[in-house]
Design a protein around this motif. Structure first.
Motif, PDB file in Angstrom:
ATOM      1  N   ILE A 121     -16.983 -49.891  27.824  1.00  0.00           N
ATOM      2  CA  ILE A 121     -16.092 -48.782  27.463  1.00  0.00           C
ATOM      3  C   ILE A 121     -16.315 -47.597  28.400  1.00  0.00           C
ATOM      4  O   ILE A 121     -15.363 -46.930  28.828  1.00  0.00           O
ATOM      5  CB  ILE A 121     -16.322 -48.376  26.001  1.00  0.00           C
ATOM      6  N   LYS A 122     -17.549 -47.337  28.747  1.00  0.00           N
ATOM      7  CA  LYS A 122     -17.855 -46.211  29.623  1.00  0.00           C
ATOM      8  C   LYS A 122     -17.254 -46.411  31.007  1.00  0.00           C
ATOM      9  O   LYS A 122     -16.635 -45.498  31.575  1.00  0.00           O
ATOM     10  CB  LYS A 122     -19.370 -46.034  29.713  1.00  0.00           C
ATOM     11  N   VAL A 123     -17.420 -47.598  31.565  1.00  0.00           N
ATOM     12  CA  VAL A 123     -16.879 -47.870  32.903  1.00  0.00           C
ATOM     13  C   VAL A 123     -15.352 -47.818  32.876  1.00  0.00           C
ATOM     14  O   VAL A 123     -14.709 -47.264  33.783  1.00  0.00           O
ATOM     15  CB  VAL A 123     -17.379 -49.235  33.410  1.00  0.00           C
ATOM     16  N   ALA A 124     -14.748 -48.391  31.840  1.00  0.00           N
ATOM     17  CA  ALA A 124     -13.288 -48.360  31.736  1.00  0.00           C
ATOM     18  C   ALA A 124     -12.781 -46.927  31.591  1.00  0.00           C
ATOM     19  O   ALA A 124     -11.752 -46.556  32.189  1.00  0.00           O
ATOM     20  CB  ALA A 124     -12.832 -49.203  30.549  1.00  0.00           C
ATOM     21  N   ALA A 125     -13.482 -46.114  30.807  1.00  0.00           N
ATOM     22  CA  ALA A 125     -13.065 -44.722  30.633  1.00  0.00           C
ATOM     23  C   ALA A 125     -13.181 -43.944  31.935  1.00  0.00           C
ATOM     24  O   ALA A 125     -12.316 -43.118  32.264  1.00  0.00           O
ATOM     25  CB  ALA A 125     -13.915 -44.066  29.542  1.00  0.00           C
ATOM     26  N   GLN A 126     -14.239 -44.178  32.701  1.00  0.00           N
ATOM     27  CA  GLN A 126     -14.378 -43.517  33.999  1.00  0.00           C
ATOM     28  C   GLN A 126     -13.224 -43.879  34.926  1.00  0.00           C
ATOM     29  O   GLN A 126     -12.644 -43.015  35.598  1.00  0.00           O
ATOM     30  CB  GLN A 126     -15.707 -43.896  34.640  1.00  0.00           C
ATOM     31  N   SER A 127     -12.887 -45.139  34.954  1.00  0.00           N
ATOM     32  CA  SER A 127     -11.807 -45.584  35.829  1.00  0.00           C
ATOM     33  C   SER A 127     -10.475 -44.955  35.427  1.00  0.00           C
ATOM     34  O   SER A 127      -9.724 -44.461  36.278  1.00  0.00           O
ATOM     35  CB  SER A 127     -11.707 -47.115  35.784  1.00  0.00           C
ATOM     36  N   VAL A 128     -10.183 -44.957  34.135  1.00  0.00           N
ATOM     37  CA  VAL A 128      -8.914 -44.394  33.654  1.00  0.00           C
ATOM     38  C   VAL A 128      -8.873 -42.891  33.893  1.00  0.00           C
ATOM     39  O   VAL A 128      -7.854 -42.344  34.356  1.00  0.00           O
ATOM     40  CB  VAL A 128      -8.733 -44.712  32.159  1.00  0.00           C
ATOM     41  N   LEU A 129      -9.967 -42.186  33.602  1.00  0.00           N
ATOM     42  CA  LEU A 129      -9.987 -40.738  33.767  1.00  0.00           C
ATOM     43  C   LEU A 129      -9.839 -40.337  35.226  1.00  0.00           C
ATOM     44  O   LEU A 129      -9.122 -39.379  35.549  1.00  0.00           O
ATOM     45  CB  LEU A 129     -11.283 -40.175  33.187  1.00  0.00           C
ATOM     46  N   ARG A 130     -10.484 -41.058  36.122  1.00  0.00           N
ATOM     47  CA  ARG A 130     -10.355 -40.748  37.549  1.00  0.00           C
ATOM     48  C   ARG A 130      -8.924 -40.954  38.029  1.00  0.00           C
ATOM     49  O   ARG A 130      -8.417 -40.196  38.858  1.00  0.00           O
ATOM     50  CB  ARG A 130     -11.325 -41.600  38.356  1.00  0.00           C
TER      51      ARG A 130
END
Length: 348
Positions: A160-169
């Motif tokens: 979830i953390k990696v996916a959130a970083q990707s989406v937010l960037r």
């Protein structure tokens, strides 16, 4: 070579001929208590009790906020909701209870070793107008499908953390810096929540994103002073602009009102002059018509009206010519003689 006798054959020369072989009894009779033999009965009851107790271990209770995932030798069998259920006893089957209402959170941009290289890389993001913004984002999520959560993700928090970083960037990279910092954070939060949920659904994660909260969105510490100066200058510009706008809103209506009033006064003056001119013209025409009908009367009336206008503001004394023989003292305007030349000039 001598033949070895078979003890089970019917041979008169064998020692077993006198004793016929007995029919073998079923082995289960060994466990059947004989009459008068009470030695093995308690042991059998104990085995039966242990078996029933082992079977009873298959009952389990699922709470309203949980989902039960039944596994048979580690493989998925079924998902059960709240209530009392039964599964084959361990080690054949076991159940994993997962809390589906507990909210869990992950924060981006904050680490235990703040200031390290990893922390800088995680919290600093490049915007669409080629600026860097320091962002802290909190993601609150819960388990929506226990089966997918247990079997489709090995490390849920990290995924979830990696996916959130990707989406937010991606979202920050398509936005400008000022809207993110100055107050358009709700748009970033909503877009991040929607896109992150789509990515997690594609993974089959069984996770539901409850909300996304943008905790901080500031320029990097290295340029925060210069950025604040720019913001103050922009704030002054907006203030001056608002003041000018307010002054314009105050002056324009007033000027428009005065202009409208002057137009109305001019229109009224025009109407008054025109009406007066029309009235004078009509009066002259009526006098002329009366003059044509009776010239003597009209001439006398005009004479009298003219004298009336001339003598209206003058001091006058009228003496009757028929009263010459009477004792009338000639009128002498002594008040005029008493006035000095200077006072006459002042009165004039």
């Amino acid at each position: 070579m001598a033949k070895i006798p078979n003890p089970w054959e019917d041979n008169d020369n064998t020692p077993w001929h006198d004793t016929p072989p007995q029919k073998p009894q079923p082995k289960i009779k060994k466990f059947t208590p004989k009459k008068g033999d009470d030695f093995n009965f308690p042991w059998q009851l104990g085995v039966l009790a242990l078996f029933l107790l082992w079977m009873a271990t298959g009952f389990y209770q699922v709470q309203p906020n949980e989902q039960g995932v039944v596994l048979r030798f580690g493989a998925y069998v079924d998902t059960t909701d709240a209530g009392l259920h039964y599964h084959l006893p361990y080690p054949i089957e076991n159940v994993v209870k997962v809390n589906t209402t507990q909210e869990r959170s992950i924060t981006l941009g904050v680490s235990e070793n703040y200031g390290s290289k990893n922390s800088f890389t995680e919290s600093h993001m490049l915007t669409g107008d080629e600026n860097i913004v320091d962002i802290n984002l909190t993601i609150v999520w819960r388990i929506d499908n226990a089966k997918d959560y247990l079997f489709n993700m090995q490390s849920p928090d990290q995924t979830i953390k990696v996916a959130a970083q990707s989406v937010l960037r991606e979202i920050v990279g398509q936005s400008e810096m000022m809207p993110i910092i100055s107050g358009d954070r709700g748009k970033v939060e909503d877009e991040t929540k929607d896109e992150l949920q789509k990515v997690l659904n594609e993974f089959g994660s069984g996770v539901k994103v409850v909300r996304v909260k943008l905790q901080k969105a500031d320029p990097p510490k290295q340029v925060v002073d210069a950025f604040n100066e720019v913001q103050r200058a922009k704030a002054d510009m907006e203030r001056f602009k608002n003041e000018a706008e307010a002054y314009r809103n105050e002056i324009l209506p007033k000027a428009k009102g005065e202009a409208a009033q002057r137009l109305q006064n001019a229109e009224a003056y025009k109407q008054g002059v025109v009406n007066k001119a029309k009235g004078d013209a009509e009066r002259f025409v009526s006098v002329y018509n009366a003059y044509k009908q009776g010239k003597d009367v009209t001439i006398k009336r005009l004479y009298l009206e003219t004298m009336e206008n001339v003598l209206a503001n003058s001091n006058k004394v009228i003496l009757d010519p028929a009263a010459k023989g009477s004792n009338v003292v000639p009128y002498l305007p002594l008040e005029g003689l008493q006035q000095t030349p200077s006072s006459k000039k002042i009165e004039k």
